[in-house]
Design a protein around this motif. Structure first.
Motif, PDB file in Angstrom:
ATOM      1  N   ALA A  36      -0.314  -9.617  -5.093  1.00 10.83           N
ATOM      2  CA  ALA A  36       0.895 -10.417  -5.253  1.00 10.83           C
ATOM      3  C   ALA A  36       2.016  -9.538  -5.779  1.00 10.83           C
ATOM      4  O   ALA A  36       1.792  -8.605  -6.541  1.00 10.83           O
ATOM      5  N   GLY A  37       3.244  -9.849  -5.366  1.00 11.79           N
ATOM      6  CA  GLY A  37       4.375  -9.122  -5.874  1.00 11.79           C
ATOM      7  C   GLY A  37       4.555  -7.777  -5.195  1.00 11.79           C
ATOM      8  O   GLY A  37       4.044  -7.521  -4.118  1.00 11.79           O
ATOM      9  N   SER A  38       5.316  -6.890  -5.836  1.00 16.59           N
ATOM     10  CA  SER A  38       5.693  -5.629  -5.233  1.00 16.59           C
ATOM     11  C   SER A  38       5.468  -4.486  -6.201  1.00 16.59           C
ATOM     12  O   SER A  38       5.534  -4.657  -7.409  1.00 16.59           O
ATOM     13  N   SER A  39       5.250  -3.303  -5.657  1.00 18.54           N
ATOM     14  CA  SER A  39       5.150  -2.112  -6.476  1.00 18.54           C
ATOM     15  C   SER A  39       6.549  -1.650  -6.850  1.00 18.54           C
ATOM     16  O   SER A  39       7.543  -1.980  -6.178  1.00 18.54           O
ATOM     17  N   PRO A  40       6.696  -0.863  -7.917  1.00 22.66           N
ATOM     18  CA  PRO A  40       8.014  -0.322  -8.259  1.00 22.66           C
ATOM     19  C   PRO A  40       8.634   0.472  -7.114  1.00 22.66           C
ATOM     20  O   PRO A  40       9.848   0.404  -6.901  1.00 22.66           O
ATOM     21  N   GLN A  41       7.810   1.216  -6.364  1.00 24.90           N
ATOM     22  CA  GLN A  41       8.352   1.958  -5.230  1.00 24.90           C
ATOM     23  C   GLN A  41       8.898   1.013  -4.166  1.00 24.90           C
ATOM     24  O   GLN A  41       9.970   1.255  -3.597  1.00 24.90           O
ATOM     25  N   GLY A  42       8.158  -0.058  -3.894  1.00 25.71           N
ATOM     26  CA  GLY A  42       8.627  -1.022  -2.904  1.00 25.71           C
ATOM     27  C   GLY A  42       9.927  -1.677  -3.316  1.00 25.71           C
ATOM     28  O   GLY A  42      10.852  -1.840  -2.506  1.00 25.71           O
ATOM     29  N   LEU A  43      10.024  -2.055  -4.597  1.00 20.66           N
ATOM     30  CA  LEU A  43      11.259  -2.653  -5.094  1.00 20.66           C
ATOM     31  C   LEU A  43      12.418  -1.661  -5.026  1.00 20.66           C
ATOM     32  O   LEU A  43      13.545  -2.023  -4.685  1.00 20.66           O
ATOM     33  N   ALA A  44      12.137  -0.396  -5.344  1.00 19.51           N
ATOM     34  CA  ALA A  44      13.192   0.615  -5.316  1.00 19.51           C
ATOM     35  C   ALA A  44      13.733   0.797  -3.905  1.00 19.51           C
ATOM     36  O   ALA A  44      14.957   0.868  -3.700  1.00 19.51           O
ATOM     37  N   VAL A  45      12.854   0.865  -2.928  1.00 17.98           N
ATOM     38  CA  VAL A  45      13.299   1.025  -1.545  1.00 17.98           C
ATOM     39  C   VAL A  45      14.119  -0.180  -1.104  1.00 17.98           C
ATOM     40  O   VAL A  45      15.174  -0.038  -0.468  1.00 17.98           O
ATOM     41  N   THR A  46      13.656  -1.389  -1.451  1.00 25.77           N
ATOM     42  CA  THR A  46      14.391  -2.587  -1.072  1.00 25.77           C
ATOM     43  C   THR A  46      15.779  -2.596  -1.706  1.00 25.77           C
ATOM     44  O   THR A  46      16.779  -2.895  -1.038  1.00 25.77           O
ATOM     45  N   LEU A  47      15.867  -2.263  -2.981  1.00 29.02           N
ATOM     46  CA  LEU A  47      17.161  -2.246  -3.665  1.00 29.02           C
ATOM     47  C   LEU A  47      18.117  -1.232  -3.043  1.00 29.02           C
ATOM     48  O   LEU A  47      19.277  -1.550  -2.747  1.00 29.02           O
ATOM     49  N   VAL A  48      17.644  -0.015  -2.845  1.00 28.91           N
ATOM     50  CA  VAL A  48      18.515   1.018  -2.294  1.00 28.91           C
ATOM     51  C   VAL A  48      18.951   0.652  -0.881  1.00 28.91           C
ATOM     52  O   VAL A  48      20.137   0.756  -0.527  1.00 28.91           O
ATOM     53  N   ALA A  49      18.018   0.191  -0.056  1.00 26.26           N
ATOM     54  CA  ALA A  49      18.348  -0.132   1.328  1.00 26.26           C
ATOM     55  C   ALA A  49      19.281  -1.325   1.428  1.00 26.26           C
ATOM     56  O   ALA A  49      20.180  -1.357   2.279  1.00 26.26           O
ATOM     57  N   ASP A  50      19.106  -2.322   0.563  1.00 25.33           N
ATOM     58  CA  ASP A  50      19.931  -3.528   0.650  1.00 25.33           C
ATOM     59  C   ASP A  50      21.413  -3.259   0.442  1.00 25.33           C
ATOM     60  O   ASP A  50      22.254  -4.047   0.889  1.00 25.33           O
ATOM     61  N   TYR A  51      21.768  -2.138  -0.225  1.00 29.14           N
ATOM     62  CA  TYR A  51      23.171  -1.909  -0.549  1.00 29.14           C
ATOM     63  C   TYR A  51      23.712  -0.580  -0.023  1.00 29.14           C
ATOM     64  O   TYR A  51      24.906  -0.314  -0.170  1.00 29.14           O
ATOM     65  N   THR A  52      22.844   0.246   0.603  1.00 29.34           N
ATOM     66  CA  THR A  52      23.331   1.545   1.095  1.00 29.34           C
ATOM     67  C   THR A  52      22.772   1.910   2.461  1.00 29.34           C
ATOM     68  O   THR A  52      22.971   3.041   2.907  1.00 29.34           O
TER      69      THR A  52
END
Length: 332
Positions: A36-52
């Motif tokens: 369940a949920g996401s790894s820190p790496q997965g969250l980091a990629v999603t955050l960076v990609a969502d805005y750049t």
């Protein structure tokens, strides 16, 4: 541990316990399982990609750590995630004295653009089906377990599921791109063909739709709808702002992005009445697009605190713009 959120808000690390559901004919288990949920790496990629994603803007490492911290990732965990993503070739770094910044590598941006376009297009086209199935039959020696797992994993990503151990099915005809991908992953003897199912009504007969656990897929759609629907009134009234907007937007992307693998657009005529796919897409678009502006403002503010200014290249994408990102990546 996740940061407590205000009443009525939705966590980025979502309790939606999603799995890629494929009944395994060898063991009877469900493979592969996701936590369940996401790894820190997965969250980091999603955050960076969502805005750049379209601009590959540089983000100060301190800003990435701060944004991940708002989703419950410790500073140490965030720095480790960024470092590992750099070693994996997902991010590239730049030093400014004692400070560092990161952005998506060209290869990562291209891959994420293609994936983003797939997510954006999922469930958007009209549901039509000619009644034929695409079958992939393959044979690999049992002692080549690594190659077998690689092939099975790629077939899952392409939307196939195992009807039997060496026979995988999809309701969709393979286009040129899929044919090329299948050719690229062919690790043994393989045959691909289109056919119609003939119901011989045998006691041991198996309908192709049985390759998917339809009831389990419906439960995951139901969980997604129940989790995100209560947030819509607050989004429409402009009450979801700041860090909460970023967390919710990251969370809805992180959960919805798994549906193209979980449900490879199975024809609705084969599914139970009231299939919730369309409602799931509506909710995804409403949350992701509805929070684009407040989330963008917050990300720019966090970056400005770390860098002294906020580059205009930091821009939240809408679902429609994700499709355009794929077109630009293909031309670059």
């Amino acid at each position: 541990m996740a940061v407590p959120l205000p009443a009525g808000s939705v966590p980025a690390v979502d309790p939606f316990d999603i799995e890629e559901i494929f009944p395994d004919v060898e063991t009877g288990s469900v493979l592969p399982r996701r936590q369940a949920g996401s790894s820190p790496q997965g969250l980091a990629v999603t955050l960076v990609a969502d805005y750049t994603l379209s601009t590959r803007a540089w983000l100060p490492s301190a800003a990435i750590v701060a944004l991940l911290g708002e989703s419950g990732v410790s500073s140490a965990g965030a720095r480790t995630a960024v470092s590992r993503l750099a070693r994996r070739g997902v991010l590239e770094g730049l030093r400014h004295g004692r400070h560092s910044s990161y952005r998506l590598t060209p290869a990562a941006a291209t891959t994420l653009s293609v994936g983003g376009a797939r997510i954006a297009a999922f469930a958007a086209p009209a549901d039509s089906w000619d009644g034929a199935w695409t079958l992939v039959a393959f044979s690999l020696p049992k002692d080549q377990g690594t190659r077998r797992r690689a092939l099975r994993g790629q077939l899952r990503w392409l939307g196939y599921a195992p009807l039997y151990d060496g026979l995988w099915v999809s309701p969709h005809a393979p286009g040129p791109r899929m044919e090329a991908e299948l050719a690229a992953v062919s690790l043994g003897a393989m045959t691909v063909f289109r056919a119609h199912h003939v119901d011989v009504r045998a006691a041991a007969g198996r309908d192709p739709i049985a390759a998917w656990d339809v009831a389990a897929v419906a439960r995951q759609y139901g969980a997604f709808v129940r989790n995100w629907e209560p947030l819509l009134p607050r989004i429409r009234s402009g009450k979801v702002t700041g860090a909460e907007a970023v967390r919710a937007r990251t969370g809805v992307m992180d959960t919805y992005r798994r549906f193209p693998v979980l449900d490879p657009l199975l024809p609705t005529r084969l599914l139970p009445p009231g299939w919730p796919r369309e409602r799931g897409r509506e909710l995804f678009v409403a949350v992701y697009d509805g929070l684009a502006e407040p989330a963008q403002e917050h990300v720019r503010a966090v970056v400005a605190r770390s860098a002294g200014d906020s580059p205009p290249e930091i821009r939240a994408h809408t679902v429609a713009e994700l499709s355009a990102c794929s077109d630009r990546a293909a031309r670059s």
